[in-house]
Design an enzyme around this catalytic site. Structure first.
Site, PDB file in Angstrom:
ATOM      1  N   ASP A  93       0.822  -1.209   0.000  1.00  0.00           N
ATOM      2  CA  ASP A  93       0.000   0.000   0.000  1.00  0.00           C
ATOM      3  C   ASP A  93       0.853   1.255   0.000  1.00  0.00           C
ATOM      4  O   ASP A  93       2.043   1.223   0.311  1.00  0.00           O
ATOM      5  CB  ASP A  93      -0.946   0.012   1.210  1.00  0.00           C
ATOM      6  CG  ASP A  93      -0.203   0.061   2.541  1.00  0.00           C
ATOM      7  OD1 ASP A  93       0.821  -0.618   2.675  1.00  0.00           O
ATOM      8  OD2 ASP A  93      -0.651   0.809   3.436  1.00  0.00           O
ATOM      9  N   GLU A 187       0.161  -1.402   5.483  1.00  0.00           N
ATOM     10  CA  GLU A 187       1.200  -0.988   6.427  1.00  0.00           C
ATOM     11  C   GLU A 187       1.001   0.457   6.861  1.00  0.00           C
ATOM     12  O   GLU A 187       1.206   0.803   8.032  1.00  0.00           O
ATOM     13  CB  GLU A 187       2.591  -1.127   5.783  1.00  0.00           C
ATOM     14  CG  GLU A 187       3.757  -0.958   6.760  1.00  0.00           C
ATOM     15  CD  GLU A 187       4.258   0.476   6.907  1.00  0.00           C
ATOM     16  OE1 GLU A 187       5.110   0.703   7.785  1.00  0.00           O
ATOM     17  OE2 GLU A 187       3.800   1.376   6.171  1.00  0.00           O
TER      18      GLU A 187
HETATM   19 ZN   LIG Z   1       6.644   2.476   4.014  1.00  0.00          ZN
END
Ligand SMILES: [Zn+2]
Length: 429
Positions: A93, A187
């Site tokens: 992401d 994340e």
């Molecule tokens: Zn990162």
């Protein structure tokens, strides 16, 4: 001005593949979304997961899988089958903090040191204001078109892992332990490790490629907590409020005003922690403050949480009809204590960086990474540099020379771990 040199012949060999991959991955919209209801939080992450899985299969990796939450894993068998299994990780992401759809990367060859005007959004990368850029004259740079982030965080890391694995898979001269590749969703919203199957991954340790400056090895992150302060007042029509109304929004405002100004992200640096109220919502009836609290030291983290709690209690105590709730949620721990138990893990990364001709330096991260929680979950995971800069903004850029160096470090890291098992492997030049 001559072009900036590569750190090694190995890096030069990897460079064009790394750039092609960054450009290809950056075009897929994988921006994650806070307060997710599903994992991944957005469908584009699955699209990139499927693309990566197809590429890993084409490279001949085994056990390639994309699970229901878009975690991608694959195995590259080692040339030293008895060496410990090592993990290589990056996240799918990109940050929700700047536009992430419609990314069109631009490669600028041999940067000349002048302000770099991007074609859209009036975005200018000004070396006067960006000292890191100023020192990259001669580098080949990758940027967005100016109206989106680039997504080098963490697609540079992903491109470096993929390019290194691609080279290792085709060159039997390069020694390696069995490698497990993993790409994680979400994340940037702090959830990358949440559904990661550490046992199924089966590595003895891992490395995230999610840092920035060449040579960086990050073995220390903040310890992190989130605190939600809720104040309940007594809401009464203001025309009939005399002596009755208790305004929760005013009380919450006083709490914010009384937080110590020297304990804020904007007034601290290095190893200092902070209290950061980042969201406020309030009516006369109810007001909520959301704050993140950070420190490298767990006791000091608890002290900062206590400061916030005490300020809230003191303010709300001035109005006996108001009610206070303080909820504290642990987010992630400083990974240092877990990595200190396995010093060979960070040492191997430092050795690989040295072999690439760079000086390793350990830097504490004023934030967290997937590795913070993975280390706590039993998978020691320091973080390595990627050559990306100005993350989470439309000015994000990456140096091709530095990305190639990072990919080369991954190849050398495989060599370090393989050699530890037989002591006599040839080294790539
Ligand atoms: Zn990162």
């Amino acid at each position: 001005m001559p072009p900036a040199p590569f750190t090694s012949a190995l890096a030069e060999r990897l460079a064009s593949d790394v750039v092609d991959r960054l450009v290809r991955y950056a075009r897929v919209d994988t921006q994650s979304r806070r307060d997710r209801e599903t994992c991944p939080s957005t469908p584009g992450q699955r699209d990139l997961a499927d693309l990566l899985a197809a590429e890993l299969r084409d490279l001949g990796l085994e056990d390639v899988s994309v699970d229901e939450h878009a975690y991608v894993t694959a195995t590259l068998r080692g040339t030293r089958p008895d060496a410990p299994v090592i993990g290589l990780l990056a996240h799918l992401d990109v940050s929700p903090d700047a536009p992430g759809a419609g990314v069109e990367p631009i490669v600028h060859r041999e940067y000349d040191g002048a302000p770099l005007a991007l074609p859209r959004g009036g975005t200018v990368l000004d070396p006067q204001r960006m000292p890191e850029l100023r020192s990259r004259v001669g580098h080949d740079l990758v940027t967005s078109s100016g109206d989106t982030l680039l997504g080098a965080d963490d697609k540079a890391g992903m491109a470096e892992v993929m390019a290194a694995v691609a080279l290792l898979a085709t060159d039997p001269q390069l020694p390696r332990p069995t490698l497990r590749v993993g790409f994680t969703p979400d994340e940037e919203i702090g959830e990358g490790a949440t559904l990661f199957d550490v046992e199924g991954f089966g590595a003895t340790c891992a490395y995230t490629l999610d840092g920035s400056e060449p040579g960086e090895v990050q073995d220390e992150t903040f310890s992190a907590a989130e605190v939600t302060v809720t104040v309940r007042g007594v809401d009464v029509h203001p025309g009939f409020a005399t002596g009755k109304l208790v305004n929760a929004a005013r009380l919450a405002g006083r709490i914010l005003a009384q937080l110590p100004p020297d304990l804020a992200p904007e007034t601290t640096s290095g190893r200092e922690g902070f209290i950061h109220p980042y969201e406020f919502s309030g009516t006369a009836g109810t007001a909520t403050i959301r704050a993140i609290v950070r420190d490298f030291d767990d006791e000091r983290l608890a002290d900062h949480v206590a400061v916030l709690r005490r300020v809230a209690e003191e303010v709300v105590a001035t109005e006996p009809r108001a009610v206070l709730e303080v909820a504290v949620r642990e987010q992630y721990p400083n990974m240092r204590r877990f990595l200190d138990e396995r010093p060979e893990v960070t040492a191997a990364a430092e050795e690989a960086i040295r072999r690439e001709g760079l000086e390793p330096h350990r830097v504490p991260i004023r934030g967290g990474t997937d590795g913070s929680r993975l280390s706590e979950m039993g998978l020691p995971t320091p973080n390595l540099f990627t050559g990306g800069h100005e993350y989470h903004s439309v000015r994000e850029w990456a140096s091709v020379q530095e990305m190639a160096a990072a990919a080369a470090v991954v190849v050398r890291l495989a060599g370090v771990w393989a050699e530890r098992w037989d002591g006599a492997a040839p080294r790539p030049s």
